[in-house]
Design a protein around this motif. Structure first.
Motif, PDB file in Angstrom:
ATOM      1  N   ARG A 518      -0.675  -2.308  -1.280  1.00 45.63           N
ATOM      2  CA  ARG A 518      -1.243  -1.496  -2.356  1.00 45.63           C
ATOM      3  C   ARG A 518      -0.115  -1.035  -3.275  1.00 45.63           C
ATOM      4  O   ARG A 518       0.967  -0.704  -2.817  1.00 45.63           O
ATOM      5  N   LYS A 520       2.347  -1.474  -6.901  1.00 48.18           N
ATOM      6  CA  LYS A 520       3.044  -2.471  -7.715  1.00 48.18           C
ATOM      7  C   LYS A 520       4.132  -3.128  -6.882  1.00 48.18           C
ATOM      8  O   LYS A 520       4.963  -2.444  -6.272  1.00 48.18           O
ATOM      9  N   ALA A 540      -5.251  -9.187  -6.182  1.00 45.84           N
ATOM     10  CA  ALA A 540      -5.932  -7.950  -6.588  1.00 45.84           C
ATOM     11  C   ALA A 540      -6.901  -8.218  -7.729  1.00 45.84           C
ATOM     12  O   ALA A 540      -7.090  -7.374  -8.609  1.00 45.84           O
ATOM     13  N   SER A 560      -0.090  -5.778  -9.213  1.00 46.93           N
ATOM     14  CA  SER A 560      -0.446  -4.374  -8.976  1.00 46.93           C
ATOM     15  C   SER A 560      -1.849  -4.300  -8.423  1.00 46.93           C
ATOM     16  O   SER A 560      -2.721  -5.112  -8.785  1.00 46.93           O
ATOM     17  N   GLY A 561      -2.086  -3.308  -7.577  1.00 48.66           N
ATOM     18  CA  GLY A 561      -3.414  -3.116  -7.012  1.00 48.66           C
ATOM     19  C   GLY A 561      -3.395  -3.245  -5.510  1.00 48.66           C
ATOM     20  O   GLY A 561      -2.343  -3.255  -4.869  1.00 48.66           O
ATOM     21  N   SER A 562      -4.589  -3.349  -4.932  1.00 45.16           N
ATOM     22  CA  SER A 562      -4.747  -3.494  -3.484  1.00 45.16           C
ATOM     23  C   SER A 562      -5.261  -4.890  -3.191  1.00 45.16           C
ATOM     24  O   SER A 562      -6.244  -5.337  -3.798  1.00 45.16           O
ATOM     25  N   PHE A 563      -4.614  -5.575  -2.263  1.00 46.49           N
ATOM     26  CA  PHE A 563      -5.064  -6.930  -1.905  1.00 46.49           C
ATOM     27  C   PHE A 563      -4.519  -7.289  -0.530  1.00 46.49           C
ATOM     28  O   PHE A 563      -3.523  -6.729  -0.066  1.00 46.49           O
TER      29      PHE A 563
END
Length: 590
Positions: A518, A520, A540, A560-563
């Motif tokens: 999660r 950057k 993401a 960036s984000g959640s993956f």
């Protein structure tokens, strides 16, 4: 007529300053501006300075949303207009940004001298209060920080000029001086909401010049009405443009008492008398003085209080009451808004009492000097020169000793290094990270502390967060360095194809990660292929198209984000792309 005043057959002439006394006062004022210039021009921008410049560079000077923005509870259209002007001429030029503040400082000194002469007549004894204000370490030190100076210096100018025009109006009943007082008050409000306290100070000065409280109000009621309407209009605009901050937690009484003690005995009184002693600082805060210094300044302050009452009796009592009221408001504002956030250490920050310096000096003058045209004799003119010199030397020593703490030279070096590096290679693929903490603290500024917010001000280009064989990270010294290693890494699961990992063709191939990530990160893919082409990489929910070259290579992407997985797909015909390694982590250059 605009002002309903009793007629005066022949208004008294305003006091004139003898040439010799005027030259001495001018020399003190020029020395103060010179000290300010030498110290401020050695400094650089810091913290809020960069935010103000960034917003100025992206705004139009006629945009009400820019001019009347809510900046941490401050409404300061004058500040933002001035910031836009200096930024439009030369972004991030600290020397240029300091010039209008030095001019405002010089104007404040001129207005304050005129005010003293207007109140007390031209006398040698005025050199002492004038020197206390002109060379005040509290004022000169705190206004080395541009974000504070761009509010406080115009406020000091407006305060002194409003008082000067008001006193001249009282002396002459000339309408022009009354209009000037209202306009100067408006200028002060445009830069700092603390100007709302000036009308109360005007009333106190009116009473101290000889009018009783009732007479002071009734004789000039239309002038007070003009001041009051201006304050009401400002309050309406302020309340409509700013939002109420969340209520801070209640401060315990011992904390409040300790804050008041620090603010008065550790900071205000030593600074008012030409200190602090020792003259050192950590950022914008002063050290706690020794117990002997605390006792000395407390005794000196008590002696002045008692001495003024002995000399002037009722007038001194009123002057000290006015000063006490002003300090009480200043201290209460800080106790309510800053003390819960920063604790008692805020009492060692002289910024929050800088506007009280001219008030203290003026009220002290009223306590010991008879107003012009009033009976009374000034004793002790002989020691004036020695006392003025002693105060000046102590204050100058303190300012030069304190100034190195707020030069922010690391920020200047960082900006110069970044400008040079990106000008030399504008196509450099740069990971958009925050600038160093010594420039902008991450917890206070968030996205506004990103390096990409600075490059438009530097007139250089850069490729931020774009795919590249290797991205670069700008280190704390402003030097871009190739990211050879990632830290705090999460690896992709090993691929099923021997010596290839994941064979990526026109179909989507999912690469699961060992653990979800999660935020950057840099996504690094090590690959080889026989044919150059294009690869679609999705993480993401965001797809990025990257160029792949024939042979053994790697590609860095900023995600960036959640993956928890990375999807790969070849978008151009050719042999499979073997994704041998997939790794997610934070860029690190050691």
């Amino acid at each position: 007529m605009l002002l309903d005043e009793p007629a005066v057959a022949e208004p008294p002439a305003l006091p004139r300053t003898p040439l010799r006394l005027g030259l001495v006062a001018a020399a003190i004022g020029l020395a103060a501006v010179a000290v300010h210039a030498v110290t401020v021009l050695q400094g650089y921008f810091w913290q809020d300075d960069f935010v103000i410049v960034q917003r100025a560079a992206a705004a139009a000077p006629y945009d009400p949303a820019y001019l009347f923005q809510d900046y941490n509870g401050h409404l300061a259209p004058g500040m933002f207009l001035l910031a836009w002007l200096v930024t439009a001429i030369a972004p991030l030029s600290h020397a240029l940004a300091a010039v209008p503040l030095l001019v405002a400082h010089a104007g404040a000194l001129l207005a304050f001298w005129r005010l003293l002469v207007g109140c007390f007549g031209a006398r040698r004894a005025l050199l002492v209060p004038f020197t206390l204000f002109a060379l005040s370490p509290i004022v000169l030190f705190t206004t080395l920080w541009w974000a504070f100076a761009i509010q406080m210096t115009p406020l000091l100018l407006a305060m002194a000029a409003t008082l000067d025009c008001h006193v001249r109006y009282l002396r002459t009943r000339r309408l022009g001086y009354a209009v000037g007082a209202v306009l100067w008050l408006l200028l002060g409000l445009a830069f700092y909401e603390k100007a709302i306290l000036v009308p109360a100070l005007l009333f106190a000065v009116t009473v101290l010049l000889g009018s009783g409280p009732v007479a002071a109000f009734t004789a000039h009621r239309r002038l007070w009405l003009a001041y009051g309407l201006l304050i009401v209009l400002y309050a309406v605009v302020y309340l409509s443009a700013t939002s109420s901050p969340p209520a801070p937690p209640q401060t315990e009484v011992p904390d409040t008492a300790e804050y008041v003690r620090r603010a008065l005995l550790d900071t205000f009184l030593p600074g008012l008398f030409g200190g602090p002693w020792p003259a050192s600082a950590t950022g914008m805060t002063w050290p706690e003085p020794a117990m002997a210094v605390r006792i000395a300044v407390a005794v000196a302050a008590l002696a002045l209080l008692v001495g003024g009452i002995v000399v002037s009796r009722k007038r001194a009592a009123l002057a000290w009451l006015a000063l006490g009221g002003y300090l009480a408001v200043d201290l209460t504002l800080v106790a309510l808004n800053r003390l819960p956030q920063f604790g008692v250490l805020i009492g060692n920050d002289p910024r929050f009492l800088a506007d009280a310096v001219p008030v203290a000096v003026l009220m002290g003058a009223f306590a010991f000097l008879p107003p012009a045209g009033r009976p009374g004799r000034v004793r002790g003119d002989a020691p004036v020169t020695a006392l003025t010199a002693m105060v000046a030397l102590s204050a100058v020593f303190s300012v030069f000793s304190l100034a190195p703490a707020v030069r922010f030279e690391e920020g200047r070096a960082y900006v110069a290094a970044v400008r040079g590096a990106l000008a030399a290679d504008p196509d450099l693929p740069v990971y958009d990270a925050r600038v160093p903490e010594h420039m902008m603290v991450a917890w206070g500024f968030g996205q506004e502390a990103l390096l990409s917010r600075f490059t438009p001000l530097l007139a250089v280009g850069a490729r931020f967060d774009e795919p590249a064989e290797s991205v670069y990270l700008v280190d704390g010294a402003g030097t871009p360095k190739k990211v050879e290693h990632l830290r705090w890494t999460v690896d992709g699961e090993p691929g099923p194809v021997k010596d290839c990992g994941y064979a990526v063709t026109g179909e989507v191939v999912g690469v699961p990660l060992a653990t979800p990530v999660r935020g950057k990160h840099v996504l690094r893919i090590g690959y080889y292929t026989a044919d150059a082409g294009e690869l679609a990489v999705t993480a993401a929910g965001v797809e990025q198209l990257v160029r792949v070259e024939a042979g053994v290579h790697r590609i860095d992407l900023v995600v960036s984000g959640s993956f928890s997985r990375v999807d790969l797909r070849r978008t151009t015909p050719g042999s499979p792309v073997c994704a041998v390694t997939v790794q997610v982590g934070q860029p690190w250059v050691g």
